[in-house]
Design an enzyme around this catalytic site. Structure first.
Site, PDB file in Angstrom:
ATOM      1  N   VAL A 149      -4.671  -3.256   4.300  1.00  0.00           N
ATOM      2  CA  VAL A 149      -3.649  -2.968   5.310  1.00  0.00           C
ATOM      3  C   VAL A 149      -4.103  -3.573   6.628  1.00  0.00           C
ATOM      4  CG1 VAL A 149      -2.350  -1.160   6.484  1.00  0.00           C
ATOM      5  CG2 VAL A 149      -3.094  -0.818   4.111  1.00  0.00           C
ATOM      6  N   VAL A 150      -3.366  -4.574   7.088  1.00  0.00           N
ATOM      7  CA  VAL A 150      -3.752  -5.268   8.327  1.00  0.00           C
ATOM      8  C   VAL A 150      -2.629  -5.201   9.343  1.00  0.00           C
ATOM      9  CG1 VAL A 150      -5.334  -6.820   7.114  1.00  0.00           C
ATOM     10  CG2 VAL A 150      -2.985  -7.532   7.498  1.00  0.00           C
ATOM     11  N   ARG A 166       2.118  -0.332  13.517  1.00  0.00           N
ATOM     12  CA  ARG A 166       0.716   0.047  13.681  1.00  0.00           C
ATOM     13  C   ARG A 166       0.097   0.224  12.313  1.00  0.00           C
ATOM     14  NH1 ARG A 166      -1.083   3.502  18.479  1.00  0.00           N
ATOM     15  NH2 ARG A 166      -2.724   3.561  16.961  1.00  0.00           N
ATOM     16  N   ALA A 199       0.814  -1.213   0.000  1.00  0.00           N
ATOM     17  CA  ALA A 199       0.000   0.000   0.000  1.00  0.00           C
ATOM     18  C   ALA A 199       0.849   1.264   0.000  1.00  0.00           C
ATOM     19  CB  ALA A 199      -0.929  -0.006   1.213  1.00  0.00           C
TER      20      ALA A 199
END
Length: 145
Positions: free
Chosen positions: A67-68, A74, A42
């Site tokens: 986005v995990v 974070r 990303a």
């Protein structure tokens, strides 16, 4: 009359989920009008979106990523930076840059969660196509083509 073209950037991380957004996008916009670009993750999308927008070839650019929380960083920080970068790319180039970047609060790599997000990305891709078509039409009506 110029032929309307769109760029679709997709992040490679979780490609089994992210690629589904392109499927949804192509339900409304013919594949012949879409140039597809893959990036590692990303974080690389905003720069490519800006570079593609500067070419003047695209009426809108859609960017898809998942986005995990990977346990190391974070993920909300990464997601915010990406969305801010996509908005900045659009503002600097006057080409709409659309986000299909999702960041769930709780994601587990289970068959159940993967099925949910695969289906959701098809929906989000379709929504991005609707947005791309609408903003393109609005801008042509407002400013000429």
């Amino acid at each position: 009359m110029t032929h309307t073209r769109f760029a679709f950037i997709k992040a490679h991380w979780h490609s089994d989920i992210v690629d589904r957004a392109l499927e949804g996008f192509q339900e409304l916009i013919p594949a012949e009008q879409i140039d597809v670009f893959d990036v590692p993750g990303a974080f690389e999308m905003p720069l490519l979106a800006k570079e593609l927008a500067k070419t003047g070839k695209y009426d809108a650019i859609a960017c898809a990523a998942f986005v995990v929380d990977g346990g190391i960083y974070r993920h909300d920080f990464v997601a915010q930076a990406v969305v801010d970068g996509l908005m900045q790319a659009g503002m600097e180039t006057n080409v709409p840059v659309l986000s299909v970047s999702l960041t769930p609060h709780h994601y587990q790599e289970t068959d159940h969660h993967n099925a949910i997000y695969r289906a959701h990305f098809v929906d989000k891709g379709r929504e991005a196509a609707n947005a791309a078509l609408m903003i393109t039409k609005t801008r042509k009506e407002a400013f000429g083509a």
